[in-house]
Design an enzyme around this catalytic site. Sequence first.
Site, PDB file in Angstrom:
ATOM      1  N   GLY A 265       4.807   5.832  -4.708  1.00 36.63           N
ATOM      2  CA  GLY A 265       6.091   5.178  -4.648  1.00 36.63           C
ATOM      3  C   GLY A 265       6.408   4.725  -3.134  1.00 36.63           C
TER       4      GLY A 265
ATOM      5  N   THR B 146      -0.031 -15.412   0.954  1.00 38.82           N
ATOM      6  CA  THR B 146       0.491 -16.721   1.771  1.00 38.82           C
ATOM      7  C   THR B 146       0.332 -16.532   3.420  1.00 38.82           C
ATOM      8  OG1 THR B 146       2.299 -18.359   2.077  1.00 38.82           O
ATOM      9  CG2 THR B 146       2.838 -15.881   1.567  1.00 38.82           C
TER      10      THR B 146
ATOM     11  N   HIS C  68       0.919  -1.129  -0.022  1.00 43.11           N
ATOM     12  CA  HIS C  68       0.022   0.100  -0.012  1.00 43.11           C
ATOM     13  C   HIS C  68       0.983   1.200  -0.199  1.00 43.11           C
ATOM     14  CE1 HIS C  68      -4.143  -1.709   1.078  1.00 43.11           C
ATOM     15  NE2 HIS C  68      -3.509  -2.748   0.634  1.00 43.11           N
TER      16      HIS C  68
END
Length: 329
Positions: free
Chosen positions: A77, A193, A71
């Site tokens: 950037g 994951t 985020h």
Amino acid sequence: MASARHMGAAALMVALAVLALATGGSAKLQHEFYKGKCNGSDVEAIVKSIVKARFAREAPIVAYLLRMQFHECAVNGCDGGLLIDGPGTEKTAPPNLSVKGYDLIAAVKAELERKCPGVVSCSDIQILATRDAVALAGGPAYKVRTGRRDRRQSRASDVKLPGSEYTAAQAIAYYAKLGMSAYETVLLLGAHTVGATHCRAIKNSRLYGYGGKMGVTDPAMDPTIASVYKKSVCPNVTRSDGNTVYLDDQWSALKVDNNYYKNLQRGRGVLLVDQNLYRDGSTHKIVDQLANNNGLFQSQFAKVLVKLSEVNVLTDKHGEIRKVCNKFN
Ligand code: HEM
């Protein structure tokens, strides 16, 4: 001869300028940028020890930090913009309201300010801390370049993050804007994951309104899992919106491994965007490759996280080194 040398130098300057543009201005990032700059203290070791202590008591910190890196880096950037408090900042944009881990970044910053005030940027702390947490969670140990500086700007209106209902094509198009390939898109989603989602992200799109049709469950979802979600975790009542579901199998939800891709093969992806990676012909094979080879996932995941960490960074004299991470100087 002299003019040929002159032309050679000019060509080199142009080539360097092009390189700087192509790397998003990250030409000044360096490995061990802080070495010898913190009054004899080892900056990376300090970050690691604080992350390690936190991980020991709260392993989900790895999920918080990975999501925070995404985020952060996807919006103007990797510039610390997400960390700023106050009305109308990136932090207040709806997708960021459930981002966690800010307190860890603040704790690292406070310790580093004690050792060497005004030296280490908040944006570097985010990247170093994520790197350390990933390795602690069984993921790859990788080197990152540092030397980022913090942007003096943070606007909620700049926050354009992908939707959990994206098709694979939409996800690929989104990440292409960050310079990522389809392969890298599938790798980045592998961050799922670890961690969890709230039921509200899957109730309409997968359990009770798939394809915009009321009452329809996504046919790609493993029926056993769908039934568990519908009966116990995310029943079709508003009060279940805030309940949480692991993005990976519970036994693997704190481990950075390739089990996420194995789940996609079994129809056990949680968000629609996750499962869409296996539904779509263009990404299906990539999922298979990563599901079949944890070593490949580990090495490639490290590379993509490094690439994400260098998106549009400020270096040199740009931006600032904040005194505290949640306020501009
Ligand atoms: C198309 C791209 C993506 C979409 C639509 C997406 C969407 C989401 C959503 C909806 C959640 C659950 C949030 C909640 O309910 O609190 C989530 C969690 C998470 N996302 Fe993503 N995500 C994407 C890509 C990524 C990437 C690139 C990373 C990191 C590299 C990432 C890391 C995580 C992690 C670790 C969590 C779990 C957070 C926690 O447990 O607190 N995601 N994501």
